[in-house]
Design a protein around this motif. Structure first.
Motif, PDB file in Angstrom:
ATOM      1  N   GLU A  90       1.088  -1.371  -0.318  1.00  0.00           N
ATOM      2  CA  GLU A  90       0.620  -0.286  -0.160  1.00  0.00           C
ATOM      3  C   GLU A  90       1.157   0.948  -0.251  1.00  0.00           C
ATOM      4  OE1 GLU A  90      -2.555  -0.547   3.419  1.00  0.00           O
ATOM      5  OE2 GLU A  90      -4.163  -1.651   2.276  1.00  0.00           O
ATOM      6  N   MET A  93       2.490   1.716  -3.165  1.00  0.00           N
ATOM      7  CA  MET A  93       1.825   2.302  -4.035  1.00  0.00           C
ATOM      8  C   MET A  93       1.107   4.040  -4.517  1.00  0.00           C
ATOM      9  SD  MET A  93       0.594   0.060  -6.044  1.00  0.00           S
ATOM     10  CE  MET A  93       2.144  -0.841  -6.493  1.00  0.00           C
ATOM     11  N   LYS A  94       1.435   4.328  -2.777  1.00  0.00           N
ATOM     12  CA  LYS A  94       0.772   5.476  -2.367  1.00  0.00           C
ATOM     13  C   LYS A  94       2.855   6.259  -3.307  1.00  0.00           C
ATOM     14  CE  LYS A  94      -1.779   5.077   1.317  1.00  0.00           C
ATOM     15  NZ  LYS A  94      -1.311   5.084   3.031  1.00  0.00           N
ATOM     16  N   GLN A 122      -4.015  -2.457 -12.014  1.00  0.00           N
ATOM     17  CA  GLN A 122      -3.884  -3.053 -10.880  1.00  0.00           C
ATOM     18  C   GLN A 122      -3.601  -1.806  -9.798  1.00  0.00           C
ATOM     19  OE1 GLN A 122      -2.480  -6.806 -10.525  1.00  0.00           O
ATOM     20  NE2 GLN A 122      -2.122  -7.576 -12.722  1.00  0.00           N
ATOM     21  N   PRO A 124      -4.033   1.663  -8.202  1.00  0.00           N
ATOM     22  CA  PRO A 124      -4.900   2.460  -7.458  1.00  0.00           C
ATOM     23  C   PRO A 124      -5.180   3.514  -7.939  1.00  0.00           C
ATOM     24  CG  PRO A 124      -3.495   1.948  -5.695  1.00  0.00           C
ATOM     25  CD  PRO A 124      -2.776   1.248  -7.010  1.00  0.00           C
ATOM     26  N   GLU A 125      -6.643   4.594  -8.280  1.00  0.00           N
ATOM     27  CA  GLU A 125      -6.954   5.023  -9.648  1.00  0.00           C
ATOM     28  C   GLU A 125      -6.394   6.599  -8.739  1.00  0.00           C
ATOM     29  OE1 GLU A 125     -11.254   7.247 -10.796  1.00  0.00           O
ATOM     30  OE2 GLU A 125     -11.183   5.683  -9.125  1.00  0.00           O
ATOM     31  N   HIS A 126      -6.282   6.816  -7.481  1.00  0.00           N
ATOM     32  CA  HIS A 126      -5.567   7.881  -7.157  1.00  0.00           C
ATOM     33  C   HIS A 126      -4.036   7.853  -7.940  1.00  0.00           C
ATOM     34  CE1 HIS A 126      -4.383  11.217  -5.155  1.00  0.00           C
ATOM     35  NE2 HIS A 126      -3.410  11.016  -4.181  1.00  0.00           N
ATOM     36  N   THR A 127      -3.430   6.899  -7.393  1.00  0.00           N
ATOM     37  CA  THR A 127      -1.940   6.916  -8.414  1.00  0.00           C
ATOM     38  C   THR A 127      -1.864   6.877  -9.552  1.00  0.00           C
ATOM     39  OG1 THR A 127      -1.338   5.992  -5.820  1.00  0.00           O
ATOM     40  CG2 THR A 127      -0.070   5.515  -8.416  1.00  0.00           C
ATOM     41  N   ARG A 128      -2.596   5.946 -10.650  1.00  0.00           N
ATOM     42  CA  ARG A 128      -2.940   5.927 -11.458  1.00  0.00           C
ATOM     43  C   ARG A 128      -3.723   7.743 -12.142  1.00  0.00           C
ATOM     44  NH1 ARG A 128      -6.280   1.758 -11.464  1.00  0.00           N
ATOM     45  NH2 ARG A 128      -7.516   2.849 -12.110  1.00  0.00           N
TER      46      ARG A 128
END
Length: 253
Positions: A90, A93-94, A122, A124-128
Motif C-alpha cells: 500500500e 503504491m502511494k 492494477q 490504485p486509481e488515485h496513483t494512476r
C-alpha cells in the motif's frame, strides 16, 4: 551543464569534465534494491527505506538529465512485489504519486518526459491519475525520458508481445516468415525506447529479477554493494566511468 559540474566539484570529487571524453550511455536502467535492508539496519520500518529511496530518484534523475542521458528506466514495482506485506504494498503504491506530485514542476522545468512501462490497470486509481497527469504534462518535453517500470515483469511483457505479434500475423500485417527480432521488439512495452546501454543494480544482489530480459541482451552490467537509499551522484558517475572502460563488441572482435 558544466556550471553544475563546477558548482558541485567539492561535494563530488569524481565529477570531472573528462567524463565527457568517453561515451555517455544513452539509456541507463536501474534496479533500485536495498530499501528494506537500509531501514532494518537503522531499526526503522521498511517503508522508511522506500521513502528515503524516493529522494535518491530525484538526485539521479537530475544528474542524468545534466549528462544528457536520453532515457533513465527505474524498476519501481515488479509484478512479483504484490507478494510483499499488505502495508508495504500500500505504501509503495502511494510513492509514485507522492514523488510526481512534488517533483513534477522540476521535471517540466528540466525538460524531462515521464513515461511508464507496465500494467497500470492494477494500480490504485488515485496513483494512476497522478501518473497519467505527469505523462500528459510532460508529453511535449524533449529531454531525458524518465521511464518508471511500474507493475512490470519481463516474462509477462514477452508473453504480451508474442500475443500481439500473433494478432498482427492473423490480421495479415506481416507473415510468419517476415516476423523477426525487430518486429518482436516493436511489440515490447518499452518500445520505442532503445535498449539500455548500462544496467545498474544496487545492494550487492547479482541477478536480473525478471527485469527487461529481452532488452538487456547486450547491456553492460554494473553491480554495487551500496544500498539504494545511500546511492548518490558520485556513485552514478562511478558507474558511468566504469561503463566507459568497457569494450562493446556485440559478438564481434
Amino acid at each position: 551543464m558544466f556550471k553544475w559540474l563546477k558548482k558541485n566539484r567539492q561535494l563530488y570529487p569524481l565529477v570531472e569534465e573528462d567524463i565527457f571524453n568517453g561515451k555517455i550511455p544513452e539509456h541507463i536502467a536501474i534496479i533500485m534494491d536495498g530499501n528494506g535492508r537500509w531501514a532494518q539496519k537503522r531499526s526503522l520500518p521498511r517503508v522508511a527505506g522506500h521513502h528515503e529511496g524516493m529522494k535518491v530518484v530525484r538526485k539521479v534523475t537530475k544528474l542524468a538529465s545534466h549528462y544528457q542521458v536520453k532515457a533513465l528506466t527505474l524498476y519501481a514495482f515488479s509484478t512479483e512485489n504484490w507478494k510483499r506485506p499488505k502495508t508495504e504494498v500500500e505504501y509503495l503504491m502511494k510513492l509514485p504519486g507522492e514523488f510526481l506530485s512534488s517533483f513534477l514542476p522540476e521535471l517540466i522545468e528540466q525538460n524531462v518526459k515521464v513515461r511508464v512501462t507496465g500494467d497500470l490497470s492494477q494500480i490504485p486509481e488515485h496513483t494512476r491519475k497522478i501518473v497519467n497527469k505527469a505523462i500528459k504534462d510532460t508529453s511535449k518535453n524533449s529531454g531525458l525520458v524518465l521511464n518508471f517500470a511500474l507493475n512490470y515483469g519481463s516474462r509477462t511483457e514477452i508473453v504480451h508481445a508474442v500475443k500481439e505479434a500473433i494478432s498482427c500475423i492473423e490480421k495479415g500485417e506481416y507473415t510468419v516468415d517476415q516476423f523477426d527480432e525487430e518486429k518482436l521488439t516493436q511489440c515490447m512495452m518499452t518500445y520505442p525506447l532503445p535498449d539500455p546501454d548500462l544496467l545498474i543494480r544496487t545492494s550487492g544482489e547479482i541477478r536480473l529479477s525478471n527485469f527487461m530480459l529481452w532488452q538487456l541482451a547486450y547491456t553492460e552490467f554494473y553491480f554495487t554493494d551500496v544500498l539504494w537509499p545511500d546511492f548518490n551522484e558520485e556513485h552514478l558517475i562511478q558507474a558511468i566511468k566504469e561503463y566507459q572502460q568497457r569494450g562493446r563488441r556485440y559478438g564481434g572482435v
